[in-house]
Design an enzyme around this catalytic site. Structure first.
Site, PDB file in Angstrom:
ATOM      1  N   ASN A 152      44.419  37.768  44.098  1.00 25.30           N
ATOM      2  CA  ASN A 152      44.385  38.056  45.728  1.00 25.30           C
ATOM      3  C   ASN A 152      44.414  36.320  46.199  1.00 25.30           C
ATOM      4  OD1 ASN A 152      41.861  37.502  44.771  1.00 25.30           O
ATOM      5  ND2 ASN A 152      40.931  38.749  46.344  1.00 25.30           N
ATOM      6  N   GLU A 251      31.949  36.591  39.335  1.00 26.54           N
ATOM      7  CA  GLU A 251      32.294  36.660  40.789  1.00 26.54           C
ATOM      8  C   GLU A 251      32.910  38.182  40.955  1.00 26.54           C
ATOM      9  OE1 GLU A 251      31.466  34.733  43.375  1.00 26.54           O
ATOM     10  OE2 GLU A 251      30.759  33.083  42.299  1.00 26.54           O
ATOM     11  N   CYS A 285      37.556  39.885  48.375  1.00 25.23           N
ATOM     12  CA  CYS A 285      36.382  40.410  48.096  1.00 25.23           C
ATOM     13  C   CYS A 285      35.197  40.105  49.248  1.00 25.23           C
ATOM     14  CB  CYS A 285      35.702  39.716  46.778  1.00 25.23           C
ATOM     15  SG  CYS A 285      35.707  37.832  47.112  1.00 25.23           S
ATOM     16  N   GLU A 459      29.978  29.484  42.638  1.00 20.90           N
ATOM     17  CA  GLU A 459      30.920  28.839  42.688  1.00 20.90           C
ATOM     18  C   GLU A 459      31.033  27.933  43.884  1.00 20.90           C
ATOM     19  OE1 GLU A 459      34.491  31.255  41.706  1.00 20.90           O
ATOM     20  OE2 GLU A 459      34.330  30.858  39.555  1.00 20.90           O
TER      21      GLU A 459
HETATM   22  P1  NAP Z   1      40.757  43.202  38.151  1.00 19.78           P
HETATM   23  O1  NAP Z   1      41.431  44.301  37.944  1.00 19.78           O
HETATM   24  O2  NAP Z   1      39.156  43.147  37.679  1.00 19.78           O
HETATM   25  O3  NAP Z   1      41.298  41.999  37.344  1.00 19.78           O
HETATM   26  C1  NAP Z   1      40.947  40.468  37.299  1.00 19.78           C
HETATM   27  C2  NAP Z   1      41.569  39.968  36.172  1.00 19.78           C
HETATM   28  O4  NAP Z   1      40.625  40.295  35.111  1.00 19.78           O
HETATM   29  C3  NAP Z   1      42.979  39.741  35.802  1.00 19.78           C
HETATM   30  O5  NAP Z   1      43.467  38.772  35.437  1.00 19.78           O
HETATM   31  C4  NAP Z   1      43.104  41.039  34.893  1.00 19.78           C
HETATM   32  O6  NAP Z   1      44.311  41.193  34.165  1.00 19.78           O
HETATM   33  C5  NAP Z   1      41.840  40.881  34.133  1.00 19.78           C
HETATM   34  N1  NAP Z   1      41.563  41.921  33.440  1.00 19.78           N
HETATM   35  C6  NAP Z   1      41.452  43.265  33.767  1.00 19.78           C
HETATM   36  N2  NAP Z   1      41.107  43.984  32.349  1.00 19.78           N
HETATM   37  C7  NAP Z   1      40.608  43.106  31.441  1.00 19.78           C
HETATM   38  C8  NAP Z   1      40.007  43.195  30.167  1.00 19.78           C
HETATM   39  N3  NAP Z   1      40.015  44.413  29.529  1.00 19.78           N
HETATM   40  N4  NAP Z   1      39.931  42.202  29.605  1.00 19.78           N
HETATM   41  C9  NAP Z   1      40.076  40.820  29.986  1.00 19.78           C
HETATM   42  N5  NAP Z   1      40.679  40.658  31.321  1.00 19.78           N
HETATM   43  C10 NAP Z   1      40.923  41.745  32.187  1.00 19.78           C
HETATM   44  O7  NAP Z   1      40.767  42.724  39.696  1.00 19.78           O
HETATM   45  P2  NAP Z   1      42.044  42.434  40.532  1.00 19.78           P
HETATM   46  O8  NAP Z   1      42.559  43.678  40.974  1.00 19.78           O
HETATM   47  O9  NAP Z   1      43.074  41.449  39.910  1.00 19.78           O
HETATM   48  O10 NAP Z   1      41.252  41.544  41.888  1.00 19.78           O
HETATM   49  C11 NAP Z   1      40.599  42.159  42.765  1.00 19.78           C
HETATM   50  C12 NAP Z   1      39.128  42.308  42.522  1.00 19.78           C
HETATM   51  O11 NAP Z   1      38.461  41.052  42.130  1.00 19.78           O
HETATM   52  C13 NAP Z   1      38.113  42.915  43.854  1.00 19.78           C
HETATM   53  O12 NAP Z   1      37.265  43.779  43.270  1.00 19.78           O
HETATM   54  C14 NAP Z   1      37.577  41.722  44.380  1.00 19.78           C
HETATM   55  O13 NAP Z   1      36.624  42.013  45.194  1.00 19.78           O
HETATM   56  C15 NAP Z   1      37.438  40.885  43.368  1.00 19.78           C
HETATM   57  N6  NAP Z   1      37.265  39.422  43.449  1.00 19.78           N
HETATM   58  C16 NAP Z   1      36.090  38.766  43.812  1.00 19.78           C
HETATM   59  C17 NAP Z   1      35.759  37.470  44.151  1.00 19.78           C
HETATM   60  C18 NAP Z   1      34.646  36.842  44.270  1.00 19.78           C
HETATM   61  O14 NAP Z   1      34.708  35.588  44.153  1.00 19.78           O
HETATM   62  N7  NAP Z   1      33.443  37.607  44.187  1.00 19.78           N
HETATM   63  C19 NAP Z   1      37.116  36.831  44.723  1.00 19.78           C
HETATM   64  C20 NAP Z   1      38.330  37.415  44.670  1.00 19.78           C
HETATM   65  C21 NAP Z   1      38.363  38.789  43.997  1.00 19.78           C
HETATM   66  P3  NAP Z   1      45.079  42.478  34.301  1.00 19.78           P
HETATM   67  O15 NAP Z   1      45.530  42.737  35.746  1.00 19.78           O
HETATM   68  O16 NAP Z   1      46.331  42.351  33.312  1.00 19.78           O
HETATM   69  O17 NAP Z   1      44.365  43.639  33.798  1.00 19.78           O
END
Ligand code: NAP
Length: 479
Positions: A152, A251, A285, A459
């Site tokens: 994102n 995060e 997020c 962070e």
């Molecule tokens: P996500 O599906 O959890 O994926 C995040 C990262 O993790 C991607 O690079 C993903 O790669 C990887 N990943 C997924 N499964 C994995 C596994 N089994 N082993 C290792 N890596 C794995 O999240 P997203 O859809 O990309 O992002 C949205 C989420 O991020 C939301 O929940 C949002 O709230 C959160 N977010 C939090 C913050 C914060 O600072 N708190 C900031 C931004 C976003 P793949 O897609 O290839 O699986």
């Protein structure tokens, strides 16, 4: 965009995946493929790990000023290339160009901030209470790190981790999200140009996250995982880190309450709502997920918010005048559609939006729902789209209880003109960050992070570098 690297970045060199695999990157506004990047497997991950491990000792001994100046140069290069990087980000992620330019500035700022922090890593010294020993405290880099980022904020989520890791003297492997690998690869090119030694940063793009990451976490050489993404994946990675006791920063997701009291300035509240809801098309997020509005002002607030949301222009992020780009992919849009359908079926009134447009691209219109039933699924699911769900409340205790009634605790927004109430409510909210009469909290100089299942660690800010440092205590007898 023709110059953007598409290979893996390992040991300072651009290389193909060992098995030659590639993965497509598409433009969510058109569905067209804009690039193919290397698709790493476990063997590539091992090579990246070797490069990071090999570079660690020398990098830890590099003068803090040298580390600082690399970050400073990279900050300047990023700013010089704002337009190019913004176009790249819009092409792979969809956000409007103006927002992409804003993210470039935000991302660069993490490098400036941590270039300043690199030379202010302090230890300590003293005599222990028994008077027999001295205590010398030094700060050491934690060691080779694995950084995993979501799609994102393709550039800023990378710099928010890479900046403090470089400043602290850690080497690293970055695994960006497969939807948005190009921004991370461009960033690696910039850091190389800025003088980052080979092996300090390695970038592994992959469609096989599980296969690539798990052996790294279980292998015993990676000393730290810094993850940004969903709570579900974070939980899984924490379990993998447990076996080899890898240090973690997490995060994770949010479910932000946005509370509007009867004494709020409604202009401020609507302006704040537009930012808290619509930044990044709601794919943040920090996005306001639940609007709790005092019953006496709910109708007026809903009307004004619907008017503003309805006036936004939806379209491809590269087009002039567009405010709202496409969502990241078909799955992301289908989730938003299902959540809205569920809320409507439970009696929510659609004040504006709510209908998926025809045509290519993953577009969804800005939507405001009033009278949302508290049992609706969007109350306990990150909407991650341009949908504002309004509920009403009658008193402070009730709204605090309902706002806290969630496993998440990243951020909350409070709108009131009463100072006492503002402080009282902020203190009672179970969140890591509060926006008081503002819809934006993110800033590289402030500690970003959540409580409960929104994460571990912070962070940015003065404490951001601590996540990448260990203390070493030296006991020295008083002679
Ligand atoms: P996500 O599906 O959890 O994926 C995040 C990262 O993790 C991607 O690079 C993903 O790669 C990887 N990943 C997924 N499964 C994995 C596994 N089994 N082993 C290792 N890596 C794995 O999240 P997203 O859809 O990309 O992002 C949205 C989420 O991020 C939301 O929940 C949002 O709230 C959160 N977010 C939090 C913050 C914060 O600072 N708190 C900031 C931004 C976003 P793949 O897609 O290839 O699986």
């Amino acid at each position: 965009m023709t110059d953007t690297p598409t290979q893996l970045f390992i040991g300072g060199a651009w290389v193909d995946a060992v098995d030659g695999a590639t993965l497509p990157v598409d433009d969510p506004a058109t569905g067209e493929i804009i690039a193919h990047v290397a698709d790493a497997g476990p063997k590539d991950a091992r090579l990246a790990e070797e490069a990071a491990v090999q570079a660690q000792q020398d990098w830890a001994r590099t003068a803090p000023r040298a580390r600082s100046e690399i970050l400073r140069r990279a900050y300047e290069i990023i700013l010089e290339r704002t337009d190019e990087l913004a176009h790249l980000m819009t092409a792979e992620m969809g956000k409007p160009l103006a927002e992409a330019r804003g993210e470039v500035a935000y991302a660069a700022e993490f490098f400036r901030w941590f270039s300043e922090e690199a030379v202010r890593i302090e230890g300590g010294a003293g005599v222990l209470p028994d008077g027999r020993n001295r205590m010398l405290l030094s700060r050491r880099p934690v060691g080779p790190c694995l950084l995993i980022t979501p799609w994102n904020f393709p550039l800023a989520m990378g710099t928010r981790k890479i900046g403090p890791a470089i400043a602290a003297g850690c080497t690293m492997i970055l695994k960006p999200a497969p939807q948005t690998p190009l921004s991370s690869l461009a960033l690696a090119g910039i850091l190389k140009e800025a003088g980052l030694p080979d092996g300090v940063l390695n970038v592994v793009t992959t469609s096989r996250a599980g296969e690539v990451v798990e052996p790294l976490l279980r292998g015993g050489k990676i000393r730290k995982l810094s993850f940004t993404g969903s709570t579900g994946v974070g939980r899984l990675l924490l379990a993998q880190c447990a076996d080899t006791v890898v240090r973690t920063s997490m995060e994770l997701g949010g479910n932000a309450p946005f509370v509007v009291f009867e004494d709020a300035d409604l202009d401020k509240a609507v302006n704040g709502a537009m930012v808290a809801k619509m930044r990044n098309m709601g794919e943040a997020c920090t996005a306001a997920n639940r609007f709790f509005v005092h019953r006496s002002v709910a109708e007026e607030f809903g009307r004004r918010l619907a008017e503003r949301m309805g006036s936004l222009v939806v379209g491809p992020g590269t087009r002039d005048g567009v405010d709202v780009g496409p969502l990241i992919d078909a799955n992301g849009r289908a989730k938003v559609e299902e959540l809205v359908a569920d809320a409507v079926q439970r009696g929510a009134e659609v004040l504006v939006g709510g209908r998926t447009p025809q045509g290519p691209g993953c577009f969804y219109p800005p939507t405001v729902l009033a009278d949302v039933d508290p049992e609706s699924r969007l109350m306990d699911t990150e909407i991650f789209g341009p949908v504002a769900a309004i509920l009403t409340f009658d008193d402070e205790d009730e709204v605090v209880r309902r706002a806290n009634d969630t496993p998440w605790g990243l951020v909350g927004y409070v709108f009131t003109e009463g100072l006492d109430r503002a402080l009282r409510i902020s203190e009672r909210l179970e969140v890591g960050m509060v926006g008081l009469n503002t819809g934006l909290v993110s800033n590289p100089a402030a500690p970003f992070g959540g409580v409960k299942q929104s994460g571990l660690g912070r962070e940015g800010g003065r404490v951001g570098i601590d996540e990448f440092l260990e203390y070493q205590y030296l006991a020295v007898p008083v002679g």
